[in-house]
Design a protein around this motif. Sequence first.
Motif, PDB file in Angstrom:
ATOM      1  N   LYS A   1      38.667  38.611  45.483  1.00 34.17           N
ATOM      2  CA  LYS A   1      37.603  38.336  44.512  1.00 34.17           C
ATOM      3  C   LYS A   1      37.380  36.837  44.465  1.00 34.17           C
ATOM      4  CE  LYS A   1      38.057  41.941  40.955  1.00 34.17           C
ATOM      5  NZ  LYS A   1      38.445  42.116  39.536  1.00 34.17           N
TER       6      LYS A   1
ATOM      7  N   ASN B   1      36.786  29.779  33.192  1.00 36.16           N
ATOM      8  CA  ASN B   1      37.801  30.553  32.472  1.00 36.16           C
ATOM      9  C   ASN B   1      38.202  31.830  33.201  1.00 36.16           C
ATOM     10  OD1 ASN B   1      37.992  28.713  30.422  1.00 36.16           O
ATOM     11  ND2 ASN B   1      36.286  29.625  29.272  1.00 36.16           N
ATOM     12  N   LEU B   2      37.225  32.451  33.898  1.00 37.49           N
ATOM     13  CA  LEU B   2      37.554  33.685  34.626  1.00 37.49           C
ATOM     14  C   LEU B   2      38.649  33.405  35.662  1.00 37.49           C
ATOM     15  CD1 LEU B   2      36.887  36.672  35.000  1.00 37.49           C
ATOM     16  CD2 LEU B   2      35.155  36.006  36.684  1.00 37.49           C
TER      17      LEU B   2
ATOM     18  N   ARG C   1      41.960  32.699  33.894  1.00 40.34           N
ATOM     19  CA  ARG C   1      42.633  33.888  33.372  1.00 40.34           C
ATOM     20  C   ARG C   1      43.080  34.821  34.493  1.00 40.34           C
ATOM     21  NH1 ARG C   1      41.414  31.297  29.132  1.00 40.34           N
ATOM     22  NH2 ARG C   1      43.106  30.125  30.048  1.00 40.34           N
ATOM     23  N   GLY C   2      42.716  34.465  35.730  1.00 36.64           N
ATOM     24  CA  GLY C   2      43.153  35.288  36.856  1.00 36.64           C
ATOM     25  C   GLY C   2      42.186  36.394  37.209  1.00 36.64           C
ATOM     26  N   GLY C   3      40.957  36.340  36.697  1.00 38.32           N
ATOM     27  CA  GLY C   3      39.967  37.377  37.011  1.00 38.32           C
ATOM     28  C   GLY C   3      39.448  37.282  38.433  1.00 38.32           C
TER      29      GLY C   3
ATOM     30  N   GLN D   1      32.721  38.952  30.735  1.00 35.75           N
ATOM     31  CA  GLN D   1      33.151  39.037  32.133  1.00 35.75           C
ATOM     32  C   GLN D   1      34.676  39.102  32.277  1.00 35.75           C
ATOM     33  OE1 GLN D   1      32.074  35.681  34.567  1.00 35.75           O
ATOM     34  NE2 GLN D   1      31.730  36.982  36.369  1.00 35.75           N
ATOM     35  N   ILE D   2      35.378  38.321  31.471  1.00 41.91           N
ATOM     36  CA  ILE D   2      36.841  38.263  31.652  1.00 41.91           C
ATOM     37  C   ILE D   2      37.493  39.610  31.333  1.00 41.91           C
ATOM     38  CG2 ILE D   2      38.966  37.141  30.843  1.00 41.91           C
ATOM     39  CD1 ILE D   2      37.283  34.549  30.638  1.00 41.91           C
TER      40      ILE D   2
ATOM     41  N   GLU E   1      36.672  41.994  34.173  1.00 41.10           N
ATOM     42  CA  GLU E   1      37.421  41.834  35.415  1.00 41.10           C
ATOM     43  C   GLU E   1      38.894  42.173  35.235  1.00 41.10           C
ATOM     44  OE1 GLU E   1      36.156  41.287  38.377  1.00 41.10           O
ATOM     45  OE2 GLU E   1      34.117  41.128  37.544  1.00 41.10           O
ATOM     46  N   LEU E   2      39.422  41.857  34.064  1.00 41.10           N
ATOM     47  CA  LEU E   2      40.852  42.074  33.859  1.00 41.10           C
ATOM     48  C   LEU E   2      41.156  43.438  33.234  1.00 41.10           C
ATOM     49  CD1 LEU E   2      41.848  38.540  32.492  1.00 41.10           C
ATOM     50  CD2 LEU E   2      42.185  39.438  34.800  1.00 41.10           C
TER      51      LEU E   2
END
Lengths: 322, 653
Positions: free
Chosen positions: A130, A163-164, A167-169, B147-148, B151-152
């Motif tokens: 990703k 931030n994504l 945060r590891g997204g 989004q976060i 995705e998570l």
Amino acid sequence: MTRWFALGLWLALAPSPAMAGEGLRKAALVLLWTPQAQFAGYYVALEKGIYRKHGIDLAIVPGGPGRPAADYLGDGRADFAVLWLSTALLRRGAGVPLVNIAQIAQRSSMVLVARKSAGIRMAADLGGQKVGLWGGDLAIPARAFFDRHGLTVEAVPQSATVNLFLRGGVKAASAMWYNEYHLLLNAGLDPDELTVFRLEEGSLNIPEDGLYALEKDIGRDPDLADAFVRASLEGWNDAFADPQEALDIVLRAMREAKIPANRVHQAWMLARMEEAIRPAGRMTGVLSKEDYQAVAGELQRTGLLREAPSYGSFVRPPRAHP
Amino acid sequence: MHIPRMIAARLILVTVLSASLVFVLSLSVTDLRSRAIIEAEAAESARNLAQASVNRVEAVLRSVAKVAEGLARTLESGETGDDELSSLLRRTVEANPEIFGAAVAFEPESPEAPGRRYAPYYHRKGGKIAFVRLDETMNYPLQDWYQIPRELLRSGWSEPYFDDGGGNALMATLSVPFFAGAGETRRFRGVVTADIALDWLTATVGSIKVLQTGYAFLLSRNGTIVTHPVADRIMNETIFSVAEARGDRAMRALGRRMQRGESGFAPYTTYAGIESRLYYAPVPSAGWTLAIVFPEAELFSSVRHLTLTIAGIGAGGLLLLAGIVAQTARSITKPLSALAEATKEISEGKFDAALPASTAQDEVGALSRAFSAMTVALREHIARLVDATAARERIEGELRIARDIQMSILPKMPPFLERKEFGLFAVIAPAKEVGGDFYDFFEMGENRLCLIIADVSGKGVPAALFMAVTKTLIKATAKAGRGAAEILTEVNREIAPGNEQSMFVTVFFGVLDLNTGELVYTNAGHNPPLLIRRGAVPAYLPASRQLVVGAMSGTCYRNERVVLAPGDRLLLYTDGVTEAVNPGGSFYSEARLASEAGRFAGQGIQDAAVDTLASVQAFADGAGQSDDITIMLVEYRGAGEPSWPDRSLGVAS
């Protein structure tokens, strides 16, 4: 001190009723993004009255998420736009008759950033992962990079923040060397924890910020375009000559726009912009034919651009430059 | 005058310095220990304060989370109509004052799954509840709050942000994803969000009271300053950007510890440049960090006051100590200095100089008394010395005169010149002290030559006087026709009876008949003369068996005789010759004298005598001469014989 200076400046530059409208030509510049040191030259030129000096009553329209600068230029909401070369070429290819009137940044600042701890150390490690990519034209350099390395990645739209990624997204994120990379450092990541892929490396230098106008507008008022470019370059020279003043101006604009304004970060950005704008310590303001052809060729090769305009028709001759 | 002052200064310096050292050491230890105690207490109270504050924030965050999760579970439980959802959201905001706004944002349609771009949002605005459709005001799928979690696939608090197009305020948003289906077919349908306004957080954290000027602030997961007394920092700075601006690596490390959810105490400099201690603790549900700043000056003000008080007392004490030491030192050094002055006068000879403090019972008094006694002793000693010196000088002068007189008694040179019958040479090397050697020669009647050599026992003036008496008596007694024995018997008779000192004299008395060469002699205890016959090995006359003169009254001497041939020599000497001692301690000895005299036999008598003396002195080699050395050499030349042209006659002394 700064406040008094600003007040003095404001008094000196405030348009007097007599001057307003007469002699000054109204124009709007749309930026590629929200106010930041990436656009220090234009804010400095505006704040210090350089545009007025050149007969322009300029309004700066910040860009940002959902406000593509090319659209603003294309539909006439702005007379000038800061655009990346790749974006501009694609828009030109799509029929928007825009012309490069000055090339500000000479080198690409775009990078892909990944965490070493996620096992990403070389380009091949990005395959199948990703990856955060900015929308639209801003993804072009990254897509060209993947293409050249024969990689397929899972693209995730990237927002205005990192931030994504934090945060590891996503495993990797798009970043500008002058902006998001430093934001990551200021969010606590250390440089040695990051793998950075500079997209210009491997001979694909896609120069970014350039100044564009529509062909018809230039034809109607070529002097305005000339004056605008001259004032803009002067603004940049002033910004580099007095970075602290430039930072004061930029930070003020940022606070007005209610976006995080951090002096350390903007200082980093201004310094990196100087590297991109004056790579050899000298500002040309001109898009080189080699860069133009390399980028046009790459866009054609990847099928993004069917037919490239000639250099002569895409770039306004530098006669306008001081 | 300098030494006493130095003693005083040294005493003050040493005493005050060592006292200061002890004092500063103990003060430092006290200060450090007190600080440690205070710090431990502060750490404990900071921990409690932080924990209480964290609990307050955490309680709100949890209650907000509970509401949002309840909403999400409601949405998962079945289809909810738009109106129903709308009123649900509205009620949620109304019922929970800590919630600033709440939204449900649906996942837009995609090629893989159905969906709709729809996001109703209720939030507080000017005391009322306002409604916005976020799908109309923004590209919500690209917002972090959407989004976060998408995705998570898990809920979480967003970084604080300015919600442009929604609540238009600084806020943090909790997003809870909700799903359709379960297990394999579970599909992300969107998120339920609940916001808290930063205003509320700022007020909550701002209400934390820390000492007088301490404060608390909240950091987001990214290290962004979320609440802070300085509004300009909020959302604009991260702890890392502040660290970068300050060039403070320790602060960056601190930020990373905070991000790891650690808690602890760390040194910290506030935005106003005040040295402080910072206690930090995590707000677990949001991944944020609460930091509490304790200004050191306030934290340690009680310790500082205590330290300053003790330091003041100590400084006063040191001053007092210095004064006392100075006073004591002066009382010691003042009599010493006076004593030194007096001693200087004494050294210049003023023995009557007054000595100070001789009545004091301390060491200085003892010293003064000792000096006083020494002065008296010195005075007496010097007086004695002056007398003794005068006496010695007088005696030495008299002795010198006595010696001169004694030497003048001996025959003057040259007594016999150009005598064809004999040659004679005498030499005397006097010892430093007045000795008793003498020699004499004179003619007695026609053709008879008297030869005398003698040695009085003892030394000094008595010996000299005894010698003078003896010599005069012998001369007076010697009359023509008398023999040697008769003369000595007569002399002894004169001397011996009144001789209370038991002095005596060894005498060799010879009368040489110049016509025949016959020598009639008497040896009264004297060394036997050496007979050096011409061309023969020298030989001593037989040793004397007769008593010394003056030892015993009524001694009767007898004559002995020997006949000299022309050219024969007779060497008369005293025991100063044979008993001369070299540095090795051995005597010159009669054997050496005989062989040396033989060696000089071919020379004239003066040279032979002088060389013999030189030989003795060379043997002694600088060893002190304790006795007179007398040598008389006589050569018989025969009656009417022609003289020996190469031999001369003389006497030296």
